[in-house]
Design a protein around this motif. Structure first.
Motif, mmCIF file in Angstrom:
data_model
loop_
_atom_site.group_PDB
_atom_site.id
_atom_site.type_symbol
_atom_site.label_atom_id
_atom_site.label_comp_id
_atom_site.label_asym_id
_atom_site.label_seq_id
_atom_site.Cartn_x
_atom_site.Cartn_y
_atom_site.Cartn_z
ATOM 1 N N LYS A 79 59.345 57.267 54.509
ATOM 2 C CA LYS A 79 59.488 58.292 53.482
ATOM 3 C C LYS A 79 58.129 59.049 53.277
ATOM 4 N N ASP A 111 62.918 64.026 49.905
ATOM 5 C CA ASP A 111 62.988 62.596 49.114
ATOM 6 C C ASP A 111 62.155 62.409 48.140
ATOM 7 N N HIS A 112 62.352 63.333 47.103
ATOM 8 C CA HIS A 112 61.389 63.267 45.896
ATOM 9 C C HIS A 112 62.058 63.683 44.689
ATOM 10 N N VAL A 113 61.590 63.173 43.280
ATOM 11 C CA VAL A 113 62.274 63.358 42.252
ATOM 12 C C VAL A 113 61.687 65.120 41.718
ATOM 13 N N LYS A 206 67.832 65.699 39.626
ATOM 14 C CA LYS A 206 67.141 65.098 40.727
ATOM 15 C C LYS A 206 66.650 63.713 40.709
ATOM 16 N N GLN A 210 68.109 60.535 43.064
ATOM 17 C CA GLN A 210 67.050 59.801 43.973
ATOM 18 C C GLN A 210 67.527 58.297 43.680
ATOM 19 N N ASP A 214 68.658 55.458 46.432
ATOM 20 C CA ASP A 214 67.633 54.593 46.597
ATOM 21 C C ASP A 214 68.127 53.346 46.080
ATOM 22 N N ASN A 237 59.120 52.978 48.201
ATOM 23 C CA ASN A 237 58.599 54.223 47.299
ATOM 24 C C ASN A 237 57.244 53.893 46.679
#
Length: 372
Positions: A79, A111-113, A206, A210, A214, A237
């Motif tokens: 990540k 891989d991010h909000v 978004k 995620q 996850d 995370n």
């Protein structure tokens, strides 16, 4: 804004000459980009995907403590790689010259909000244009901290070490919030703005994507390891957020890094913009592994001078940039990670308290250059 301007000894002509020398460094790297650079980023992306796949495979057996530890460590590194050396740098357009539609700032998702387009606006357009300018750079203190002695102190600032720690733990959500400029848009009338509502909905989509990936899909695929995999993903995370926040803090907040008033950038020339990037950033010294895991943002000074150059070139660029710091008698703020982290947090604590004595105002740089 320090009482003594560390660039006051430079004339207007010297500043513009500095800008020309930095342009020459940039042009040399651009002319030398090629297959070796392209092979580098493709290799990094391949390694990251394989590491994530293997780590998630190990987490299928995460009810065994050794498997949980190995899988969680691997997923944490994967990540960090995705956000730092890959996502951040691709979204800066560092690899657009390859003309590969799969590795391009207009198509890449990470891989991010925070939606990529919103992040590019707040980071690439605002932060890198107005680096460390109070009231213009949202990354400076993330909108929740006092960042300079000349800023008016309020009792609220006593809590800024706590706000900063919470922000570090959930850093990706903090980024999404100030990409939305949530603080100033909480007013009922602003919330009804169609543009803001559209951006808020994009962030919501978004985040759902995620969270679903996850905390639902991957844990469910683990079957009897559902709960350990859930815990592993949360831990990965958390590790990624704490690491990313630390790197960003070390690049912009240690003692010795300058902040600027809005008036100081009126009529700013190319050379003056370069000089502000040099004075408003700090580096982290360390091994090649350290540089890689920071996404080469350990070379924060070089990144702010040349945000669109391939990250694997920053180490060689740093040698030439540091020589210019010495030539023009400027302080190249750098140090090992523990030192920079301590310095940044010390500043957070120091500025959470009211000033003992008022500081002298920094002379207006524009007035100085006119006088010169």
């Amino acid at each position: 804004m320090t009482a003594i301007d560390p660039t006051a000894h430079l004339t207007a002509e010297q500043i513009e000459e500095l800008g020309r020398e930095l342009d020459a460094i940039r042009d040399e790297v651009i002319a030398g980009r090629g297959e070796k650079d392209a092979a580098y980023i493709r290799k990094v992306i391949s390694a990251q995907r394989k590491l994530e796949l293997v780590s998630r495979g190990v987490l299928l057996f995460s009810f065994f403590p050794p498997a949980w530890l190995i899988g969680t460590a691997g997923l944490s590194v994967a990540k960090i790689m995705d956000n730092m050396e890959i996502g951040h740098n691709i979204l800066h357009g560092q690899w657009d010259w390859m003309r590969d539609p799969k590795i391009h700032s207009t198509t890449w998702d990470w891989d991010h909000v925070s939606p990529a387009d919103q992040w590019k606006h707040s980071h690439n357009e605002l932060h890198h244009t107005y680096t460390n300018v109070i009231g213009k750079d949202n990354d400076l203190g993330y909108g929740i901290m006092r960042v300079d002695e000349d800023q008016k102190w309020h009792p609220f600032h006593l809590g800024q070490p706590l706000w900063n720690f919470i922000n570090a733990c959930f850093f990706e959500y903090g980024i999404a919030a100030y990409d939305l400029e949530l603080g100033k848009n909480l007013h009922k009338r602003r919330r009804k703005n169609p543009e803001f509502r559209a951006r808020a909905k994009a962030v919501g989509r978004k985040i759902r994507k995620q969270v679903l990936k996850d905390y639902v899909i991957h844990p469910l695929l683990s079957g009897p390891s559902f709960l350990p995999t859930l815990a592993a993903t949360f831990t990965a995370n958390l590790v990624r957020n704490l690491w990313t926040h630390s790197v960003i803090m070390c690049g912009h907040f240690p003692e010795g890094v300058q902040v600027f008033e809005r008036r100081s950038i009126r009529g700013e020339t190319r050379g003056q913009w370069y000089l502000r990037q040099m004075m408003g950033s700090a580096n982290i010294s360390g091994s090649k592994a350290m540089h890689f895991m920071t996404g080469n943002l350990s070379h924060q000074i070089e990144h702010h001078l040349f945000p669109d150059l391939p990250s694997n070139r920053y180490a060689e660029v740093a040698v030439k940039v540091r020589a210019l710091f010495e030539k023009y008698e400027l302080e190249y703020v750098t140090g090992p990670l523990p030192k920079q982290v301590f310095s940044a947090w010390h500043k957070v604590f120091r500025l959470s308290l009211p000033n003992k004595k008022p500081k002298a105002k920094t002379p207006d740089r524009e007035q100085e250059l006119v006088a010169a």
